[in-house]
Design a protein around this motif. Sequence first.
Motif, PDB file in Angstrom:
ATOM      1  N   MET A   3       0.830  -1.202   0.000  1.00 49.85           N
ATOM      2  CA  MET A   3       0.000   0.000   0.000  1.00 49.85           C
ATOM      3  C   MET A   3       0.868   1.257   0.000  1.00 49.85           C
ATOM      4  O   MET A   3       0.574   2.230  -0.694  1.00 49.85           O
ATOM      5  CB  MET A   3      -0.938  -0.012   1.207  1.00 49.85           C
ATOM      6  CG  MET A   3      -2.018  -1.077   1.129  1.00 49.85           C
ATOM      7  SD  MET A   3      -3.094  -1.118   2.582  1.00 49.85           S
ATOM      8  CE  MET A   3      -4.023   0.394   2.355  1.00 49.85           C
ATOM      9  N   MET A   4       1.941   1.232   0.781  1.00 47.78           N
ATOM     10  CA  MET A   4       2.859   2.375   0.788  1.00 47.78           C
ATOM     11  C   MET A   4       3.452   2.608  -0.590  1.00 47.78           C
ATOM     12  O   MET A   4       3.630   3.753  -1.025  1.00 47.78           O
ATOM     13  CB  MET A   4       3.963   2.139   1.818  1.00 47.78           C
ATOM     14  CG  MET A   4       3.507   2.239   3.260  1.00 47.78           C
ATOM     15  SD  MET A   4       4.766   1.675   4.439  1.00 47.78           S
ATOM     16  CE  MET A   4       6.166   2.683   3.976  1.00 47.78           C
ATOM     17  N   ALA A   5       3.749   1.526  -1.311  1.00 42.92           N
ATOM     18  CA  ALA A   5       4.325   1.661  -2.656  1.00 42.92           C
ATOM     19  C   ALA A   5       3.363   2.389  -3.586  1.00 42.92           C
ATOM     20  O   ALA A   5       3.773   3.254  -4.371  1.00 42.92           O
ATOM     21  CB  ALA A   5       4.682   0.288  -3.219  1.00 42.92           C
ATOM     22  N   THR A   6       2.066   2.054  -3.508  1.00 41.54           N
ATOM     23  CA  THR A   6       1.097   2.727  -4.381  1.00 41.54           C
ATOM     24  C   THR A   6       0.883   4.178  -3.955  1.00 41.54           C
ATOM     25  O   THR A   6       0.440   5.001  -4.763  1.00 41.54           O
ATOM     26  CB  THR A   6      -0.257   1.991  -4.371  1.00 41.54           C
ATOM     27  OG1 THR A   6      -0.806   1.997  -3.047  1.00 41.54           O
ATOM     28  CG2 THR A   6      -0.083   0.557  -4.850  1.00 41.54           C
ATOM     29  N   HIS A   7       1.166   4.496  -2.697  1.00 41.88           N
ATOM     30  CA  HIS A   7       1.034   5.879  -2.220  1.00 41.88           C
ATOM     31  C   HIS A   7       2.195   6.763  -2.654  1.00 41.88           C
ATOM     32  O   HIS A   7       2.013   7.952  -2.918  1.00 41.88           O
ATOM     33  CB  HIS A   7       0.963   5.912  -0.688  1.00 41.88           C
ATOM     34  CG  HIS A   7      -0.224   5.212  -0.123  1.00 41.88           C
ATOM     35  ND1 HIS A   7      -0.315   4.865   1.220  1.00 41.88           N
ATOM     36  CD2 HIS A   7      -1.381   4.785  -0.699  1.00 41.88           C
ATOM     37  CE1 HIS A   7      -1.469   4.264   1.431  1.00 41.88           C
ATOM     38  NE2 HIS A   7      -2.128   4.196   0.287  1.00 41.88           N
ATOM     39  N   THR A  46      15.076  11.365  -4.122  1.00 45.74           N
ATOM     40  CA  THR A  46      14.190  11.025  -5.234  1.00 45.74           C
ATOM     41  C   THR A  46      12.932  10.378  -4.665  1.00 45.74           C
ATOM     42  O   THR A  46      12.888  10.009  -3.486  1.00 45.74           O
ATOM     43  CB  THR A  46      14.859  10.050  -6.206  1.00 45.74           C
ATOM     44  OG1 THR A  46      15.124   8.810  -5.513  1.00 45.74           O
ATOM     45  CG2 THR A  46      16.173  10.630  -6.744  1.00 45.74           C
ATOM     46  N   VAL A  47      11.923  10.233  -5.518  1.00 50.78           N
ATOM     47  CA  VAL A  47      10.689   9.577  -5.071  1.00 50.78           C
ATOM     48  C   VAL A  47      10.982   8.142  -4.642  1.00 50.78           C
ATOM     49  O   VAL A  47      10.467   7.657  -3.622  1.00 50.78           O
ATOM     50  CB  VAL A  47       9.636   9.615  -6.193  1.00 50.78           C
ATOM     51  CG1 VAL A  47       8.417   8.791  -5.807  1.00 50.78           C
ATOM     52  CG2 VAL A  47       9.225  11.048  -6.488  1.00 50.78           C
ATOM     53  N   ASP A  48      11.818   7.461  -5.421  1.00 51.48           N
ATOM     54  CA  ASP A  48      12.195   6.089  -5.044  1.00 51.48           C
ATOM     55  C   ASP A  48      12.867   6.074  -3.678  1.00 51.48           C
ATOM     56  O   ASP A  48      12.614   5.183  -2.840  1.00 51.48           O
ATOM     57  CB  ASP A  48      13.143   5.501  -6.087  1.00 51.48           C
ATOM     58  CG  ASP A  48      12.432   5.116  -7.369  1.00 51.48           C
ATOM     59  OD1 ASP A  48      11.198   5.297  -7.436  1.00 51.48           O
ATOM     60  OD2 ASP A  48      13.101   4.645  -8.307  1.00 51.48           O
ATOM     61  N   GLY A  49      13.731   7.046  -3.443  1.00 57.81           N
ATOM     62  CA  GLY A  49      14.424   7.115  -2.157  1.00 57.81           C
ATOM     63  C   GLY A  49      13.466   7.335  -0.999  1.00 57.81           C
ATOM     64  O   GLY A  49      13.649   6.769   0.085  1.00 57.81           O
ATOM     65  N   ALA A  70      13.275   4.559   1.918  1.00 58.30           N
ATOM     66  CA  ALA A  70      13.619   5.008   3.271  1.00 58.30           C
ATOM     67  C   ALA A  70      12.478   4.676   4.239  1.00 58.30           C
ATOM     68  O   ALA A  70      12.716   4.187   5.357  1.00 58.30           O
ATOM     69  CB  ALA A  70      13.899   6.511   3.271  1.00 58.30           C
ATOM     70  N   GLN A  71      11.247   4.912   3.809  1.00 55.52           N
ATOM     71  CA  GLN A  71      10.111   4.588   4.671  1.00 55.52           C
ATOM     72  C   GLN A  71       9.958   3.077   4.840  1.00 55.52           C
ATOM     73  O   GLN A  71       9.649   2.593   5.936  1.00 55.52           O
ATOM     74  CB  GLN A  71       8.831   5.188   4.086  1.00 55.52           C
ATOM     75  CG  GLN A  71       8.763   6.694   4.168  1.00 55.52           C
ATOM     76  CD  GLN A  71       7.400   7.228   3.761  1.00 55.52           C
ATOM     77  OE1 GLN A  71       6.400   6.996   4.433  1.00 55.52           O
ATOM     78  NE2 GLN A  71       7.363   7.939   2.642  1.00 55.52           N
TER      79      GLN A  71
END
Length: 411
Positions: free
Chosen positions: A36-40, A364-367, A371-372
């Motif tokens: 879910m975090m990935a889709t956010h 970056t967005v990926d970072g 990180a989260q």
Amino acid sequence: MTQRATASNSRTARGKRPGARLAGIDAARGLALLGMMATHVLPTFEPDAQLTPTWVGLVFSGRASALFAVLAGIGLALSTGKQQPLQGPDLWAARRGIALRALVVGAVGLSLGGLEVNIAIILVHYAVLFLCVLPFLGLGVKRLLPLAAAWIVVAPVLAFLLRPWLLAATPPLHLGHNPGWDDLGTPAALLGDLFLTGYYPVFQWIAYLLIGLAIGRMALTAAAVPALLLAGGAMVAILAKWASVLMMEDWGGRRALEEQLADPSYPLANLLQVNVAGVEQSGSWWWLATSAPHSGSTLDLLHTSGVAAAVVGACLLLGRLAEWVELDLLLPLRGAGALTLSLYTAHLCVMASLYQKPLPSGWTVDGVYWAQAAAVVIIGGIFAALAWRGPLEWVAHAANQLGRHQPARLR
């Protein structure tokens, strides 16, 4: 007493915890949180005119949140008798406890509804789902499975018929934003949004909790059940997706929907792969033939439920492997899964702090996602190793215990 104490000490000496055989349930919940975090955080579409799906959209969209909901049902089953559902006063006490816990989750969700963030927050819907399945907690697996099957077939059709009527009301019974405390002042719009017109329509999503309850009533510690969940879930997911592709592509369903939308540049084919929550699904019965994420159709519910069952089975098998090698391979994931309310809330607060603001230099967005994700796994692992509850989990547990309290009856 002596034999139980000896067995408990033996488990502790080997570094195992009671109930370790079901550590896979918490691990699956941790995976759902990370998905879910990935889709956010990560884009689900490429930034092009055709909205080409990314791997995140193709893998996680619709599936991670469905897994989260199915696991909610499993958790309810495990806390209300497992294979033998509670009955009588014990069942009513459990229902009271779950209702109070749902109120805590709902209060957290309504509070988070005030955040400025481009994320559909699930907690209020999650709390309402808990309340909606209270009548079914006393059922066994033989009654839950046909009930879930009927719900999967009937609920999407009724939703398809009712949703246009709700949206045609003046004003429409639709919020267009995350539920917040202010929305309690417009109960009709709030309930319409929660049950039928919002991002996580409770009316159809009750099916996920019924399936979760049925899975939780199975003998999850038996040797064959996890493998059955993995194989059976994967087969259902594949067949549901195949049936949708057959009807939409070979039988002309997608072409009919594109003609209805009357916009040749509209990238419906790509939206059907990732998310159709923003598309008004009315005017054509072909919408019920899709398995698109967040469509709430029968095939969508079947596909995502099958994926959820397969993931649960795989995680339970990994838990068995961890026991066999006497190494807690699932510690970080099951730790995160035991703290989902606190970690999900923290994640939303972080995303709100970054909303419409430039990222820090070098980020970056990926970072931001990784990180989260790393923080979630590390914090979860620490809390699990120390056997701590998260702060919001502690409040929810206290509410549950308060509701379950049964004063001693006078004789």
